[in-house]
Scaffold this motif. Structure first.
Motif, short mmCIF file in Angstrom:
data_model
loop_
_atom_site.label_atom_id
_atom_site.label_comp_id
_atom_site.label_asym_id
_atom_site.label_seq_id
_atom_site.Cartn_x
_atom_site.Cartn_y
_atom_site.Cartn_z
N MET A 1 0.84 -1.19 0.00
CA MET A 1 0.00 0.00 0.00
C MET A 1 0.88 1.25 0.00
SD MET A 1 -3.02 1.04 2.60
CE MET A 1 -3.70 2.65 2.53
N LYS A 2 0.45 2.25 -0.75
CA LYS A 2 1.20 3.50 -0.83
C LYS A 2 1.09 4.27 0.49
CE LYS A 2 0.54 4.53 -5.74
NZ LYS A 2 -0.03 5.53 -6.67
N GLN A 3 2.13 5.05 0.76
CA GLN A 3 2.06 5.98 1.88
C GLN A 3 1.27 7.21 1.42
OE1 GLN A 3 5.60 6.70 4.16
NE2 GLN A 3 6.57 4.87 3.31
N LEU A 4 0.75 7.96 2.37
CA LEU A 4 -0.11 9.09 2.03
C LEU A 4 0.57 10.09 1.09
CD1 LEU A 4 -1.90 9.82 5.43
CD2 LEU A 4 -2.85 8.72 3.38
N HIS A 5 1.85 10.33 1.27
CA HIS A 5 2.53 11.31 0.42
C HIS A 5 2.79 10.80 -0.99
CE1 HIS A 5 5.80 9.04 2.36
NE2 HIS A 5 6.43 9.21 1.21
N GLU A 6 2.49 9.55 -1.25
CA GLU A 6 2.69 8.97 -2.58
C GLU A 6 1.40 8.94 -3.41
OE1 GLU A 6 6.15 5.70 -1.77
OE2 GLU A 6 4.15 5.20 -1.04
N LEU A 7 0.29 9.33 -2.82
CA LEU A 7 -1.00 9.22 -3.50
C LEU A 7 -1.21 10.30 -4.55
CD1 LEU A 7 -3.29 8.50 -0.40
CD2 LEU A 7 -2.28 6.85 -1.99
N THR A 8 -1.94 9.94 -5.59
CA THR A 8 -2.35 10.92 -6.60
C THR A 8 -3.55 11.70 -6.06
OG1 THR A 8 -3.95 9.44 -7.64
CG2 THR A 8 -1.66 9.33 -8.46
N ILE A 9 -3.91 12.76 -6.75
CA ILE A 9 -5.09 13.53 -6.34
C ILE A 9 -6.33 12.64 -6.33
CG2 ILE A 9 -6.65 15.39 -7.05
CD1 ILE A 9 -4.13 16.90 -8.03
N LYS A 10 -6.50 11.84 -7.35
CA LYS A 10 -7.66 10.94 -7.40
C LYS A 10 -7.64 9.96 -6.22
CE LYS A 10 -10.19 7.60 -10.25
NZ LYS A 10 -10.99 7.26 -9.11
N GLU A 11 -6.48 9.43 -5.91
CA GLU A 11 -6.39 8.48 -4.80
C GLU A 11 -6.69 9.17 -3.46
OE1 GLU A 11 -3.13 5.31 -6.61
OE2 GLU A 11 -2.41 7.16 -5.66
N VAL A 12 -6.27 10.42 -3.32
CA VAL A 12 -6.59 11.16 -2.10
C VAL A 12 -8.10 11.36 -2.01
CG1 VAL A 12 -6.40 13.39 -0.92
CG2 VAL A 12 -4.36 12.30 -1.85
N HIS A 13 -8.70 11.81 -3.09
CA HIS A 13 -10.16 12.03 -3.08
C HIS A 13 -10.90 10.72 -2.81
CE1 HIS A 13 -10.13 16.10 -5.40
NE2 HIS A 13 -9.85 16.24 -4.12
N ASP A 14 -10.47 9.65 -3.42
CA ASP A 14 -11.10 8.34 -3.16
C ASP A 14 -10.93 7.96 -1.69
OD1 ASP A 14 -11.86 8.15 -5.81
OD2 ASP A 14 -10.26 6.73 -6.36
N GLY A 15 -9.76 8.23 -1.14
CA GLY A 15 -9.51 7.93 0.28
C GLY A 15 -10.43 8.71 1.19
N TYR A 16 -10.67 9.97 0.85
CA TYR A 16 -11.62 10.77 1.64
C TYR A 16 -13.02 10.17 1.55
CZ TYR A 16 -8.20 14.66 1.83
OH TYR A 16 -7.10 15.45 2.04
N LEU A 17 -13.45 9.90 0.33
CA LEU A 17 -14.82 9.42 0.12
C LEU A 17 -15.04 8.04 0.74
CD1 LEU A 17 -15.39 10.64 -3.54
CD2 LEU A 17 -16.31 11.64 -1.43
#
Length: 107
Positions: A1-17
């Protein structure tokens, strides 16, 4: 699994949702990395003291309305020659080392 600082914008938004993490957690993650690496790298001259408060508001907005803007909840850095309202902006010059702009640059 990626660390938070490695996420793309889409992955961050998906993580929030998906409630995998919150904006507050993401901001804290970046604050911890800055605290760890900045003394050696000297990348950041100033930080937003209101970042966690703003992140809390973003978490609330996402919970109520979802992702409503393309960069909602995405931390970013601004080069020190762009005016940032309320945050010291020096353009790496000692002459204006204490300058706190009253407005943001138009970019």
């Amino acid at each position: 699994m990626k660390q938070l600082h490695e996420l793309t914008i889409k992955e961050v938004h998906d993580g929030y949702l998906n409630q995998d993490f919150t904006c507050v957690e993401l901001v804290r993650h970046f604050q911890n990395r800055i605290e760890k690496y900045n003394p050696k790298l000297n990348i950041y001259l100033a930080l937003n003291d209101n970042a966690l408060t703003e992140a809390e508001a973003i978490d609330k907005e996402i919970a109520e309305k979802g992702i409503t803007r393309p960069l909602l909840g995405i931390p970013f850095a601004v080069k020190d020659n762009f005016l940032t309202k309320g945050i010291v902006t020096t353009a790496s010059s000692n002459i204006i080392r204490d300058y706190h702009p009253q407005y943001d640059s138009t970019v």
